[in-house]
Design a protein around this motif. Structure first.
Motif: not given
Length: 456
Positions: A140, A148, A163-164, A169, A171, A173, A180, A182-183
C-alpha cells in the motif's frame, strides 16, 4: 497522540503531553481509552459530572489501546514491542492472544466483524470471531501515520485508507467481501484524517492543509458536502467524528478551535419550504458561481461551522467525538496534556458550545482521588433533547484464539504461509454490547479458557 483516525511517529506515538501516549474513543463513544508511560486506563462515559475509571493496567509505554464497544476485549500495543499486538480480556486480566508483524503497528481498528491492523506499507484484516487472518493488503502507499478508518457497522464493514502518498486519494475497501469498492480523488494534498458515519454510508476526509473537509457517499464515492474550516492558515486536523445520528461532524486540530458542521442536504428548488435568507443567499451564490473561476466558486459553495468550541489551550493534539450523555448531545475532547472536556451542544441553533465539565485523565488532583472526577466546574445549561443512538445489532460471537502468527501471505495463508491452527468454537452466542458480557474471543490455542492467558 493517537486519534480515531490514525497514529503518528514511531509506532503511532507523538510523545507530546505529560506522559499521554494515546487517547481513543470506542466505536459508539461510550468509553475512552488512554495510554501513558505508566500504563493504560479505560473510562466509562455515562455521566457528565463523574469520570469512572473502569480498568487500569500497568503495561508501560502504551501507544495504541482500542476497546471493542462495551465488551471486555481490548487491543494494546506498547513501544517496548511495537510489532506485537496483544488482545486482552481486561475484566479477567488475561491475555486472549497476540500477533506479531513484520514492522511497527501504526493503528488498529475494530468492529464486531473485523479487526484491522495497519502498518506503514501493508494492512492486515482479521476475522474478529477467531482472529483468523483473512486478507493482507501488500505494498500500500507509504502511510507513516497509520491513517485508516473502519466502519463500525458490521453489515457495511468498509475500510478507508490513503491511495497515494502525494495526493489525497482514498481507497474504499469492503472488509467483509474482501474486495476494493472504489477510489475517491478527495484532495490535492495528502490525507490527514478519515472517518465513517455510524451506518457506513458516508465518509469524511481532510487533507494536510486542513482548510477543507469533504463528505462522500459510500459506496459510490460521490461528493456530498464540503465544509471550510478556515482560510487564514493551514492546520493539522487530528480528529474527525460524526454524531451518532450522522447529522453533525466535528473536527479538531492543533489550534484552539473545534468545529462542528451540520451535515444536511439543502433543498435545490426551494419549493419545499418557506424562503429564508440563507436559501436566498445560497441561490445567489449558486447562480454567480457559473461566472467565476473554479477556486472562487468552490469557496462560495462551502459551508461554515454550525457550532464551535474554543479550548483553553492551543498547540495540543487532541481527539474529539460527538456523543449522547444523559440524553443530551455533547462534544467530548481529550487533549494530550491529560485534560478531558465535555461541552453542551445546541442542535437547533449551534453557536459557541458551553463547557459543562472538565476532568483530569491521569495524575492526582488536590482533594480528589486518582481516577475520580477532578477540578473544573459544572455548568448546567438547558438544551433540547437529541435522538438516542440507533441500536446496533450484536453479532453471535464465539471462537478460538491463535498464538503468534509468524507467516503471512496475501491470501491470508490459504495457499502459502503459516496456516492458523484448527479452531474450536464455543456453543452459544455472545452479546457484545453489554459491558458485563464476555468479548467474542474466549478460547486459547490449547483449548483452555482465556483465564490461562497472561495478565495485562
Amino acid at each position: 497522540m493517537e486519534t480515531g483516525e490514525g497514529a503518528e511517529g514511531t509506532g503511532g506515538s507523538s510523545g507530546v503531553g505529560i506522559g499521554l501516549g494515546c487517547a481513543s474513543f470506542n466505536q459508539d463513544s461510550t468509553s475512552l481509552a488512554v495510554g501513558t508511560k505508566l500504563g493504560y486506563k479505560l473510562f466509562s462515559l455515562t455521566l457528565v459530572e463523574k469520570l469512572d475509571c473502569i480498568h487500569e493496567s500497568e503495561t508501560a509505554d502504551v501507544y495504541i489501546v482500542e476497546r471493542l464497544f462495551s465488551s471486555s476485549l481490548v487491543v494494546v500495543v506498547s513501544m517496548a514491542m511495537p510489532r506485537r499486538m496483544n488482545v486482552y480480556h481486561f475484566k479477567k486480566g488475561t491475555e486472549i492472544c497476540n500477533y506479531s508483524y513484520s514492522n511497527n503497528i501504526l493503528a488498529v481498528k475494530l468492529n464486531r466483524q473485523r479487526l484491522v491492523v495497519c502498518l506503514e506499507e501493508s494492512i492486515y484484516i482479521h476475522n474478529i470471531k477467531d482472529m483468523k487472518l483473512l486478507k493482507t493488503l501488500l505494498n500500500t502507499p507509504s502511510n507513516p501515520s497509520g491513517l485508516c478508518a473502519l466502519s463500525i457497522n458490521h453489515s457495511n464493514s468498509y475500510l478507508a485508507y490513503p491511495g497515494s502518498a502525494t495526493i489525497g486519494e482514498i481507497i474504499v475497501y469492503d472488509a467483509n467481501n474482501l474486495t476494493t469498492v472504489t477510489m475517491i480523488p478527495a484532495h490535492d494534498s495528502p490525507l490527514a484524517a478519515l472517518t465513517f458515519n455510524a451506518l457506513g454510508t458516508k465518509l469524511a476526509s481532510a487533507s494536510e492543509r486542513g482548510t477543507v473537509i469533504r463528505v462522500f457517499s459510500i459506496p459510490e464515492g460521490l461528493r456530498l458536502f464540503e465544509f471550510r474550516r478556515g482560510m487564514k492558515r493551514y492546520v493539522n486536523i487530528s480528529s474527525l467524528s460524526f454524531s451518532p445520528d450522522g447529522q453533525f461532524l466535528c473536527a479538531s486540530s492543533n489550534t484552539e478551535t473545534v468545529h462542528i458542521f451540520k451535515v444536511e442536504q439543502l433543498g435545490i428548488s426551494g419549493e419545499d419550504g418557506a424562503p429564508t435568507w440563507t436559501a436566498y443567499m445560497g441561490k445567489m451564490f449558486s447562480a454567480a458561481s457559473s461566472y467565476l473561476p473554479a477556486q472562487v466558486s468552490g469557496m462560495m459553495s462551502q459551508d461554515r461551522a454550525f457550532a464551535t468550541v474554543h479550548l483553553l489551550v492551543s498547540g495540543q493534539k487532541n481527539v474529539c467525538t460527538l456523543a449522547i450523555i444523559q440524553k443530551l448531545p455533547r462534544l467530548l475532547v481529550a487533549s494530550a496534556d491529560g485534560q478531558f472536556f465535555i461541552y453542551n451542544v445546541d442542535p437547533q441553533d449551534g453557536g459557541e458550545c458551553v463547557l459543562a465539565h472538565k476532568h483530569r485523565l491521569f495524575g492526582l488532583d488536590e482533594d480528589k482521588e486518582e481516577g475520580s472526577e477532578c477540578e473544573g466546574s459544572e455548568i448546567t445549561v438547558p438544551a433540547p433533547a437529541c435522538p438516542s443512538y440507533a441500536a446496533t445489532v450484536a453479532m453471535p460471537t464465539t471462537g478460538p484464539v491463535t498464538a503468534t502468527l509468524t507467516g503471512y501471505s496475501e491470501d491470508g495463508g490459504a495457499k502459502k504461509g503459516e496456516v492458523i491452527p484448527e479452531h474450536e468454537f464455543a456453543a452459544g452466542p455472545v452479546c457484545l454490547d453489554d459491558e458485563n458480557e464476555f468479548p467474542p474471543i474466549n478460547w486459547c490455542r490449547d483449548g483452555t479458557r482465556g483465564g490461562q492467558g497472561r495478565r495485562s
